[in-house]
Motif scaffolding. Structure first.
Motif, short mmCIF file in Angstrom:
data_model
loop_
_atom_site.label_atom_id
_atom_site.label_comp_id
_atom_site.label_asym_id
_atom_site.label_seq_id
_atom_site.Cartn_x
_atom_site.Cartn_y
_atom_site.Cartn_z
N THR A 47 25.89 65.31 46.21
CA THR A 47 24.40 63.67 45.43
C THR A 47 23.44 65.02 45.50
O THR A 47 23.05 65.89 46.16
CB THR A 47 23.85 63.09 46.87
OG1 THR A 47 24.95 62.16 46.58
CG2 THR A 47 23.05 62.01 45.81
N ILE A 48 22.67 64.93 43.84
CA ILE A 48 21.25 66.20 44.02
C ILE A 48 20.60 64.82 44.05
O ILE A 48 19.95 63.53 43.44
CB ILE A 48 21.94 65.85 42.78
CG1 ILE A 48 23.05 67.41 42.61
CG2 ILE A 48 20.41 67.70 42.77
CD1 ILE A 48 23.28 67.98 41.34
N THR A 49 19.14 66.05 44.69
CA THR A 49 17.81 64.54 44.78
C THR A 49 16.76 65.71 43.88
O THR A 49 16.60 66.84 43.39
CB THR A 49 17.20 64.68 45.77
OG1 THR A 49 17.78 63.86 46.68
CG2 THR A 49 15.93 63.65 46.04
N ALA A 50 15.97 64.51 42.76
CA ALA A 50 15.24 64.79 42.05
C ALA A 50 13.87 64.72 41.74
O ALA A 50 14.20 63.14 41.51
CB ALA A 50 15.78 65.53 40.91
N ASP A 51 12.96 64.86 41.80
CA ASP A 51 11.30 63.94 41.57
C ASP A 51 10.96 64.43 39.89
O ASP A 51 10.70 65.78 39.81
CB ASP A 51 10.56 64.85 42.60
CG ASP A 51 9.03 64.31 42.45
OD1 ASP A 51 9.25 63.31 41.57
OD2 ASP A 51 7.61 64.42 43.17
N PHE A 69 20.95 61.57 42.29
CA PHE A 69 22.51 61.66 41.02
C PHE A 69 23.42 62.20 41.23
O PHE A 69 23.18 63.42 42.31
CB PHE A 69 21.92 61.51 39.96
CG PHE A 69 21.33 63.09 39.05
CD1 PHE A 69 22.37 63.91 38.60
CD2 PHE A 69 19.73 62.66 39.84
CE1 PHE A 69 21.34 65.40 38.81
CE2 PHE A 69 18.80 64.21 39.78
CZ PHE A 69 19.89 65.29 39.23
N GLU A 70 25.17 61.94 40.55
CA GLU A 70 25.47 63.44 40.93
C GLU A 70 26.35 64.19 39.77
O GLU A 70 26.05 62.92 38.33
CB GLU A 70 26.85 62.55 41.58
CG GLU A 70 26.50 61.97 42.59
CD GLU A 70 26.51 61.26 42.86
OE1 GLU A 70 27.05 59.98 42.46
OE2 GLU A 70 25.89 60.21 44.12
N ARG A 71 26.34 65.27 39.44
CA ARG A 71 26.81 65.98 38.00
C ARG A 71 28.30 65.32 38.16
O ARG A 71 28.94 64.97 38.83
CB ARG A 71 26.83 67.35 38.13
CG ARG A 71 26.13 68.27 38.43
CD ARG A 71 26.20 69.61 38.26
NE ARG A 71 24.82 70.14 38.60
CZ ARG A 71 24.69 71.33 38.84
NH1 ARG A 71 26.20 72.19 38.76
NH2 ARG A 71 23.44 72.26 38.63
N VAL A 72 28.53 64.77 36.58
CA VAL A 72 29.64 64.70 36.51
C VAL A 72 30.74 65.41 36.49
O VAL A 72 31.38 66.84 36.06
CB VAL A 72 29.41 64.64 34.50
CG1 VAL A 72 31.43 63.87 34.36
CG2 VAL A 72 29.13 63.73 33.96
N GLY A 73 31.42 64.24 36.79
CA GLY A 73 32.92 65.42 38.10
C GLY A 73 33.16 66.39 39.53
O GLY A 73 33.78 66.35 40.16
N GLU A 118 17.90 67.75 35.96
CA GLU A 118 17.59 68.97 36.88
C GLU A 118 16.29 69.99 36.88
O GLU A 118 15.41 70.24 37.21
CB GLU A 118 18.98 69.26 37.69
CG GLU A 118 19.44 68.91 38.57
CD GLU A 118 20.93 69.37 38.93
OE1 GLU A 118 20.89 70.73 39.70
OE2 GLU A 118 21.97 69.72 38.13
N MET A 119 16.80 70.04 34.96
CA MET A 119 15.93 71.13 34.38
C MET A 119 14.47 70.52 34.48
O MET A 119 13.49 71.16 34.53
CB MET A 119 16.59 70.79 33.31
CG MET A 119 17.69 71.36 32.47
SD MET A 119 17.87 71.34 30.90
CE MET A 119 19.37 72.15 31.23
#
Length: 470
Positions: A291-295, A283-287, A251-252
């Motif tokens: 779902t997060i999308t990142a280029d 991907f998903e953060r732990v826990g 994400e960063m």
């Protein structure tokens, strides 16, 4: 008796004198304006002019030359000998002989040499000279120019902060230029200390994502559970100690570059999750189930042969082919020893910029550096130079100023002696056979490159005769 001039005649003469004075003032202003424009032009081009009166040995320097040499005109006694003292010790003989020969042969000269400033800074200058002779044929004065080409020289042998003029490094620079514009996973392989992160930063900084984040993560420095959280983030309560939501490196690095250093040490479980992210960009953060999308552009690095680790079953084959679409191999320093003097100059100049005064480095010290195998590569070389700067205490760095590893190696090499005794005939034949390439000639003779360089340093006439015959 001479007739006194009439009033009107006197008035006319006064007007003529006033006109002449105005003309002289205008000429003076024009000269001053011209000098001002010349100074501006010299400063813009970083080029100054000089003149040496050979009869009186008085040397004139323009303001720009004083700026290039970082000297005060009020304190510097400008003579030819004083100028030579500012030249880098290793180039002093070259410059002196070039000038004397140019006066004798009436050819002038056009050379590039280094300066060693009082604070230890090394500069490269391009100098041209012509000499003017009297009717009797004796030299009267020499005139010339000096241009600061330090930045050009640095750019010539560097790319985006990476230093090198070796053929393998030139190939590396070309590869970086080719991959910067395309978002394709890149794998950089090379021994520790070769500069893998520098290459990753160069790919990022030279491409369209340069104004976005460059986020490094050392995959070998974190245990499996921590690495997963570091890469993908976690939500509050996901595990003991997870007191709040936290973004991961993916994400960063959104819209930027993620640098996965030492990916060879990544556990199989994390490899599986990384493969999915590379395939779907999700991907998903732990826990978390969100779902997060990142280029993100992925650049990986390994200090061991990753293909061999695949064959051994330590690394997933599908992930290997996913991250190594563009493979880049960094040569170890022992394979690019002709870059060592260039790197040393860079480290000395960097130390000078940071406030550490240095007195330069001797030829014997450079020979020791070239003879050494450098298991720690460029990082070890930089540490050795930093150590030597401290030990030399502003004096010229000598072999005994280096760390113990280099000193012991130097003693061992001298106790062994050269593997083959050199003589002028065999050296001349080898260099001629190898087309003037001294590195190839050393291999042909069965000796180290530094051994051949030391031999040639003791027989300068031999090298001159080889060049003339070539």
């Amino acid at each position: 008796m001479a007739k006194k001039p009439a009033y009107k005649e006197l008035e006319q003469r006064v007007k003529e004198l006033e006109k002449e004075i105005a003309g002289l003032k205008g000429a003076k202003e024009a000269i001053q304006n011209s000098e001002s424009r010349l100074k501006e032009a010299e400063q813009l081009a970083q080029l100054g002019h000089w003149e040496l009166d050979i009869v009186t040995n008085i040397l004139y320097w323009s303001d720009e030359i004083y700026r290039i040499f970082d000297l005060d005109p009020q304190k510097f006694g400008a003579t030819y000998e004083a100028f030579l003292d500012t030249v880098h010790p290793d180039d002093r003989k070259l410059v002196n002989e070039a000038y004397k020969e140019s006066v004798k042969s009436r050819t002038g000269y056009d050379i590039v040499h280094r300066l060693l400033l009082k604070d230890g800074t090394i500069k490269f200058v391009h100098e041209k000279c012509e000499t003017i002779y009297g009717k009797d044929g004796k030299p009267l004065r020499s005139i010339g120019t000096v241009q600061d080409i330090t930045q050009w020289k640095q750019e010539e042998h560097s790319f985006s902060g990476i230093i090198g003029r070796n053929a393998k490094m030139k190939e590396l620079f070309a590869t970086i230029r080719e991959v910067t514009e395309v978002n394709i996973p890149t794998l950089i392989q090379g021994e520790s200390g070769t500069g893998k992160e520098l290459v990753a930063k160069a790919i990022h900084n030279e491409g369209p994502r340069a104004n976005k984040a460059f986020v490094p993560v050392n995959c070998g420095a974190l245990p499996e559970g921590l690495l997963e959280s570091e890469l993908f983030g976690h939500v509050k309560g996901a595990f003991t100690g997870a007191l709040r939501d936290r973004k991961g490196r993916f994400e960063m690095a959104r819209d930027g570059t993620l640098f996965l250093d030492e990916i060879v040490d990544m556990s199989k479980a994390v490899q599986v999750k990384l493969l999915r992210v590379l395939q779907d960009s999700k991907f998903e953060r732990v826990g978390s189930e969100k779902t997060i999308t990142a280029d993100v552009r992925i650049i990986s690095a390994a200090n061991r042969d990753l293909k061999r680790e695949v064959d051994r079953g330590n690394f997933r084959k599908d992930l290997y082919y996913r991250i190594s679409v563009i493979p880049i191999h960094l040569p170890p320093l022992r394979k690019r020893k002709d870059d060592i003097p260039l790197l040393v100059d860079y480290f000395l100049e960097k130390a000078s910029r940071e406030g550490q005064n240095t007195g330069g480095i001797s030829k014997d010290a450079i020979s020791v550096l070239i003879d050494y195998s450098w298991p720690g590569n460029v990082r070890e070389l930089q540490s050795a130079i930093q150590y030597a700067i401290i030990k030399s205490k502003n004096r010229i760095i000598q072999p005994y100023h280096f760390p113990i590893e280099l000193k012991e190696h130097n003693v061992e090499q001298h106790s062994r002696g050269p593997s083959r005794k050199l003589d002028a005939g065999s050296v001349q034949d080898a260099i001629t056979r190898c087309g003037g390439n001294k590195a190839k000639a050393a291999r042909f003779l069965g000796v180290g490159r530094a051994t051949l360089y030391r031999f040639l340093a003791n027989y300068p006439d031999l090298l001159s005769s080889i060049n003339e015959s070539g």
